[in-house]
Design a protein around this motif. Sequence first.
Motif, mmCIF file in Angstrom:
data_model
loop_
_atom_site.group_PDB
_atom_site.id
_atom_site.type_symbol
_atom_site.label_atom_id
_atom_site.label_comp_id
_atom_site.label_asym_id
_atom_site.label_seq_id
_atom_site.Cartn_x
_atom_site.Cartn_y
_atom_site.Cartn_z
ATOM 1 N N GLY A 156 81.814 21.137 3.050
ATOM 2 C CA GLY A 156 81.084 22.213 3.717
ATOM 3 C C GLY A 156 79.634 22.179 3.306
ATOM 4 N N SER A 212 77.358 27.460 -1.442
ATOM 5 C CA SER A 212 77.911 27.341 -0.031
ATOM 6 C C SER A 212 77.948 28.673 0.740
ATOM 7 C CB SER A 212 79.155 26.270 0.112
ATOM 8 O OG SER A 212 79.659 26.050 1.207
ATOM 9 N N ASP A 263 80.433 28.554 3.319
ATOM 10 C CA ASP A 263 81.448 28.203 4.715
ATOM 11 C C ASP A 263 82.934 29.325 4.298
ATOM 12 O OD1 ASP A 263 80.447 25.946 5.769
ATOM 13 O OD2 ASP A 263 80.473 25.018 3.871
ATOM 14 N N SER A 267 87.477 24.701 2.289
ATOM 15 C CA SER A 267 86.121 23.905 2.123
ATOM 16 C C SER A 267 86.238 23.334 0.784
ATOM 17 C CB SER A 267 85.077 24.726 2.360
ATOM 18 O OG SER A 267 84.851 25.690 1.468
#
Length: 229
Positions: A101, A162, A164, A170
């Motif tokens: 991701g 992250s 995502d 991910s």
Amino acid sequence: MKKENSPLMSILLLLSLSFLASSKRQGNPASEMVNVLNQNRTAWKLGKLHESPGLGCIALQYAKLCEGNCNVNNTLTCEPPEDDFTQVFAPNCGVELPTFGTITGHVLGCGTHYATPEASFSDILFRDNKSLLVLRNRSHTEVGVGMARLHKGTYVWCILFSGDGGTNSSFALEANGRGIKQRKGCYSGSAFSCSNAHMICMRLLNSFLGILFSSFCLFRHCGCPFSKC
């Protein structure tokens, strides 16, 4: 004689059982750091971050790359090439590349001795508004934490964020989510125990000493059960 020893044996047994229970609870400081991060975010009415083992393993690779770069103020000057994330870190962890991701932020820190996740949060990683702003970014949905004891006893923390979606889709790990076992350090959400025996022993020793001190205080407060106090 038996009456005097029985309270002592009971206390020693209680300490042993508590020590074993504590060792099971405190096996992964990287996962404990995720809890500390989420406690801070919820205090600011922000959503909790999903703990991603794949992202955590990549954070551990990042931390190990920073060996020898710890400054006197517990900061790191370490920036791997962007390609290393997909060409080196991900394969070392067993992260499935199609699921890699977007990394939306990171925080690094180091120290010359082991500190608990709580102490590392306030004294090493999040000492200024700049790093706190990274943590409290509303676009983050998942987090991975890596921590390793490197050359000459330096402890390095790496936190990767992250955005995502915060699901298991991910940074997915191969081998049914287990990935590749790491020879050094800890990462959050790992299916394996930490590899730093020295760090684990220090944590267990600290837990035992804490229990012993608490018992001593209890005896002083409630009255010693032994004849020679």
